[in-house]
Design a protein around this motif. Structure first.
Motif, PDB file in Angstrom:
ATOM      1  N   PRO A  37      25.245  40.135  31.786  1.00 30.99           N
ATOM      2  CA  PRO A  37      24.008  40.506  31.831  1.00 30.99           C
ATOM      3  C   PRO A  37      24.083  41.847  32.398  1.00 30.99           C
ATOM      4  O   PRO A  37      22.855  41.981  31.990  1.00 30.99           O
ATOM      5  CB  PRO A  37      23.107  39.795  33.548  1.00 30.99           C
ATOM      6  N   THR A  38      25.088  42.563  32.432  1.00 27.72           N
ATOM      7  CA  THR A  38      24.906  43.992  33.296  1.00 27.72           C
ATOM      8  C   THR A  38      25.715  44.937  31.639  1.00 27.72           C
ATOM      9  O   THR A  38      24.534  45.300  31.100  1.00 27.72           O
ATOM     10  CB  THR A  38      26.025  44.673  34.417  1.00 27.72           C
ATOM     11  N   HIS A  39      26.387  44.098  31.092  1.00 27.81           N
ATOM     12  CA  HIS A  39      27.330  44.416  29.785  1.00 27.81           C
ATOM     13  C   HIS A  39      26.809  44.688  28.408  1.00 27.81           C
ATOM     14  O   HIS A  39      26.559  45.009  27.341  1.00 27.81           O
ATOM     15  CB  HIS A  39      28.484  44.833  29.737  1.00 27.81           C
ATOM     16  N   MET A  40      26.291  43.044  28.275  1.00 29.00           N
ATOM     17  CA  MET A  40      24.773  42.748  27.642  1.00 29.00           C
ATOM     18  C   MET A  40      23.569  42.173  28.023  1.00 29.00           C
ATOM     19  O   MET A  40      23.752  40.735  27.601  1.00 29.00           O
ATOM     20  CB  MET A  40      26.044  41.483  26.633  1.00 29.00           C
ATOM     21  N   PRO A  41      23.040  42.877  28.043  1.00 28.86           N
ATOM     22  CA  PRO A  41      21.646  42.068  28.898  1.00 28.86           C
ATOM     23  C   PRO A  41      20.496  41.828  27.755  1.00 28.86           C
ATOM     24  O   PRO A  41      20.236  40.648  28.184  1.00 28.86           O
ATOM     25  CB  PRO A  41      21.288  43.359  29.331  1.00 28.86           C
ATOM     26  N   TYR A  42      21.210  42.184  26.408  1.00 32.59           N
ATOM     27  CA  TYR A  42      20.454  41.287  25.170  1.00 32.59           C
ATOM     28  C   TYR A  42      20.265  40.087  24.381  1.00 32.59           C
ATOM     29  O   TYR A  42      19.409  39.332  25.188  1.00 32.59           O
ATOM     30  CB  TYR A  42      19.536  42.492  23.816  1.00 32.59           C
ATOM     31  N   ASN A  43      21.709  40.456  25.222  1.00 29.77           N
ATOM     32  CA  ASN A  43      22.002  38.590  24.516  1.00 29.77           C
ATOM     33  C   ASN A  43      22.272  37.670  25.958  1.00 29.77           C
ATOM     34  O   ASN A  43      22.036  36.503  25.952  1.00 29.77           O
ATOM     35  CB  ASN A  43      23.758  38.344  24.850  1.00 29.77           C
ATOM     36  N   HIS A  44      22.607  37.832  26.768  1.00 31.04           N
ATOM     37  CA  HIS A  44      22.013  36.863  28.189  1.00 31.04           C
ATOM     38  C   HIS A  44      20.631  37.199  28.612  1.00 31.04           C
ATOM     39  O   HIS A  44      20.281  35.573  28.556  1.00 31.04           O
ATOM     40  CB  HIS A  44      22.755  38.053  29.405  1.00 31.04           C
ATOM     41  N   ASN A  45      20.242  38.042  27.873  1.00 31.72           N
ATOM     42  CA  ASN A  45      18.263  37.071  28.094  1.00 31.72           C
ATOM     43  C   ASN A  45      18.568  36.546  27.127  1.00 31.72           C
ATOM     44  O   ASN A  45      17.474  35.509  27.459  1.00 31.72           O
ATOM     45  CB  ASN A  45      17.591  38.971  28.624  1.00 31.72           C
ATOM     46  N   LYS A  46      18.582  36.788  25.659  1.00 33.30           N
ATOM     47  CA  LYS A  46      18.146  35.804  24.675  1.00 33.30           C
ATOM     48  C   LYS A  46      18.966  34.298  25.049  1.00 33.30           C
ATOM     49  O   LYS A  46      18.329  33.316  25.098  1.00 33.30           O
ATOM     50  CB  LYS A  46      18.953  36.640  23.740  1.00 33.30           C
ATOM     51  N   ALA A  47      20.033  34.511  25.417  1.00 29.20           N
ATOM     52  CA  ALA A  47      20.494  32.792  25.630  1.00 29.20           C
ATOM     53  C   ALA A  47      19.876  32.104  26.990  1.00 29.20           C
ATOM     54  O   ALA A  47      19.518  30.941  26.890  1.00 29.20           O
ATOM     55  CB  ALA A  47      22.082  33.118  25.958  1.00 29.20           C
ATOM     56  N   THR A  48      19.254  33.357  27.953  1.00 27.47           N
ATOM     57  CA  THR A  48      18.819  32.811  29.078  1.00 27.47           C
ATOM     58  C   THR A  48      17.472  31.751  28.873  1.00 27.47           C
ATOM     59  O   THR A  48      17.192  30.604  29.075  1.00 27.47           O
ATOM     60  CB  THR A  48      18.554  33.742  29.907  1.00 27.47           C
ATOM     61  N   LYS A  49      16.980  32.206  28.113  1.00 30.62           N
ATOM     62  CA  LYS A  49      15.580  31.835  27.217  1.00 30.62           C
ATOM     63  C   LYS A  49      15.375  30.544  26.455  1.00 30.62           C
ATOM     64  O   LYS A  49      15.179  29.362  26.125  1.00 30.62           O
ATOM     65  CB  LYS A  49      14.595  32.939  26.456  1.00 30.62           C
ATOM     66  N   LEU A  50      16.530  30.933  25.542  1.00 24.89           N
ATOM     67  CA  LEU A  50      17.337  29.988  24.766  1.00 24.89           C
ATOM     68  C   LEU A  50      17.197  27.937  25.492  1.00 24.89           C
ATOM     69  O   LEU A  50      16.980  27.359  25.880  1.00 24.89           O
ATOM     70  CB  LEU A  50      18.406  29.969  23.938  1.00 24.89           C
ATOM     71  N   ARG A  51      18.119  28.594  26.562  1.00 25.26           N
ATOM     72  CA  ARG A  51      18.927  27.430  27.895  1.00 25.26           C
ATOM     73  C   ARG A  51      17.359  27.080  28.379  1.00 25.26           C
ATOM     74  O   ARG A  51      17.523  25.742  29.327  1.00 25.26           O
ATOM     75  CB  ARG A  51      19.647  28.192  28.640  1.00 25.26           C
ATOM     76  N   THR A  52      16.596  27.566  28.379  1.00 27.84           N
ATOM     77  CA  THR A  52      15.149  27.479  29.679  1.00 27.84           C
ATOM     78  C   THR A  52      14.680  26.617  28.920  1.00 27.84           C
ATOM     79  O   THR A  52      13.949  25.567  29.596  1.00 27.84           O
ATOM     80  CB  THR A  52      14.167  28.579  30.364  1.00 27.84           C
ATOM     81  N   GLN A  53      14.585  26.790  27.258  1.00 28.00           N
ATOM     82  CA  GLN A  53      13.406  26.277  26.486  1.00 28.00           C
ATOM     83  C   GLN A  53      14.763  24.586  26.015  1.00 28.00           C
ATOM     84  O   GLN A  53      13.614  24.071  26.411  1.00 28.00           O
ATOM     85  CB  GLN A  53      13.579  26.643  25.368  1.00 28.00           C
ATOM     86  N   ILE A  54      15.891  24.955  26.168  1.00 25.98           N
ATOM     87  CA  ILE A  54      16.773  23.480  26.126  1.00 25.98           C
ATOM     88  C   ILE A  54      15.784  22.131  27.253  1.00 25.98           C
ATOM     89  O   ILE A  54      15.976  21.236  27.035  1.00 25.98           O
ATOM     90  CB  ILE A  54      17.843  24.057  25.836  1.00 25.98           C
ATOM     91  N   LEU A  55      16.628  23.147  27.697  1.00 26.17           N
ATOM     92  CA  LEU A  55      15.679  22.484  29.531  1.00 26.17           C
ATOM     93  C   LEU A  55      14.393  21.898  29.507  1.00 26.17           C
ATOM     94  O   LEU A  55      14.539  20.971  30.248  1.00 26.17           O
ATOM     95  CB  LEU A  55      16.293  23.203  30.761  1.00 26.17           C
ATOM     96  N   ALA A  56      13.903  22.909  28.736  1.00 29.49           N
ATOM     97  CA  ALA A  56      12.489  21.631  29.094  1.00 29.49           C
ATOM     98  C   ALA A  56      12.137  20.968  27.642  1.00 29.49           C
ATOM     99  O   ALA A  56      11.914  19.916  28.568  1.00 29.49           O
ATOM    100  CB  ALA A  56      11.302  23.632  28.555  1.00 29.49           C
ATOM    101  N   ASP A  57      12.679  21.050  26.993  1.00 28.84           N
ATOM    102  CA  ASP A  57      12.753  20.014  26.078  1.00 28.84           C
ATOM    103  C   ASP A  57      13.564  18.770  26.153  1.00 28.84           C
ATOM    104  O   ASP A  57      13.205  17.371  26.422  1.00 28.84           O
ATOM    105  CB  ASP A  57      13.533  20.180  25.009  1.00 28.84           C
ATOM    106  N   LEU A  58      14.433  18.792  27.384  1.00 30.35           N
ATOM    107  CA  LEU A  58      14.852  17.434  27.765  1.00 30.35           C
ATOM    108  C   LEU A  58      14.173  16.854  28.738  1.00 30.35           C
ATOM    109  O   LEU A  58      14.560  15.784  28.779  1.00 30.35           O
ATOM    110  CB  LEU A  58      16.285  18.105  28.311  1.00 30.35           C
ATOM    111  N   ASP A  59      13.746  18.026  29.442  1.00 35.23           N
ATOM    112  CA  ASP A  59      12.291  17.241  30.781  1.00 35.23           C
ATOM    113  C   ASP A  59      11.675  16.495  30.311  1.00 35.23           C
ATOM    114  O   ASP A  59      10.892  16.020  30.656  1.00 35.23           O
ATOM    115  CB  ASP A  59      12.375  17.873  31.651  1.00 35.23           C
ATOM    116  N   ALA A  60      11.275  16.355  28.398  1.00 29.47           N
ATOM    117  CA  ALA A  60       9.860  16.460  28.109  1.00 29.47           C
ATOM    118  C   ALA A  60      10.114  14.980  27.427  1.00 29.47           C
ATOM    119  O   ALA A  60       9.458  14.176  27.321  1.00 29.47           O
ATOM    120  CB  ALA A  60       9.558  17.413  26.859  1.00 29.47           C
ATOM    121  N   LEU A  61      10.783  14.626  27.732  1.00 25.77           N
ATOM    122  CA  LEU A  61      11.840  13.250  26.841  1.00 25.77           C
ATOM    123  C   LEU A  61      11.752  12.059  27.674  1.00 25.77           C
ATOM    124  O   LEU A  61      11.706  12.528  29.235  1.00 25.77           O
ATOM    125  CB  LEU A  61      13.672  13.428  26.603  1.00 25.77           C
TER     126      LEU A  61
END
Length: 168
Positions: free
Chosen positions: A144-168
């Motif tokens: 998150p310190t050296h690659m904040p863009y990639n980290h933030n983008k992946a974190t948002k994707l992870r949050t979306q995937i978890l929400a999609d799994l919870d919606a099943l």
């Protein structure tokens, strides 16, 4: 010749992403063809890094095509994207190319997420779980310190995937 072909493919892909409808689909198809032509020059044996980059770019174009295409044709394009990312990972290993490995893992997560949401997918759960595994792999490398863009983008994707799994 290889660099020009790859550059043409990138330009066609970018234009295809920006365009909608049949025009965008045609440009993406031309990009896929150009990437495949570039791999005639960039063989895995003779030019492994360029070959892996081209495989990754091919997979990105196939993923975009597949996400925009309904039915079995779209599912087939998404499956080809997964295969191309996995091909790239033969060279882009965690040990030798950790950043490119993490990017490919993230790309696989995006693709598995797209497969889970595709109109042909009867059971999205295994695809969401695979997407979660790939994004977690990526997050282990995206500092998150050296690659904040990639980290933030992946974190948002992870949050979306978890929400999609919870919606099943």
């Amino acid at each position: 010749m290889g660099k020009r072909t790859n550059s043409l493919a990138v330009a066609l892909q970018n234009q295809g992403i920006r365009s909608s409808g049949e025009d965008g689909a045609n440009q993406l198809a031309q990009a896929v063809d150009a990437y495949r032509n570039a791999m005639r020059i960039y063989s895995e044996t003779d030019h492994p890094v360029d070959w892996a980059m081209t495989q990754n770019n091919l997979a990105n174009a196939l993923r975009t095509q597949g996400s925009r295409t309904s039915g079995e044709d779209g599912a087939n394009l998404l499956a080809q994207a997964v295969d191309a990312y996995r091909n790239a990972l033969r060279i882009r290993t965690k040990k030798d190319h950790p950043v490119q490995w993490a990017m490919a893992q993230n790309n696989l997560a995006v693709t598995k997420h797209a497969i889970a949401q595709h109109d042909t997918t009867a059971d999205p759960k295994p695809h969401f779980k695979a997407a979660l595994e790939h994004v977690d792999n990526a997050l282990r490398a995206f500092d998150p310190t050296h690659m904040p863009y990639n980290h933030n983008k992946a974190t948002k994707l992870r949050t979306q995937i978890l929400a999609d799994l919870d919606a099943l």
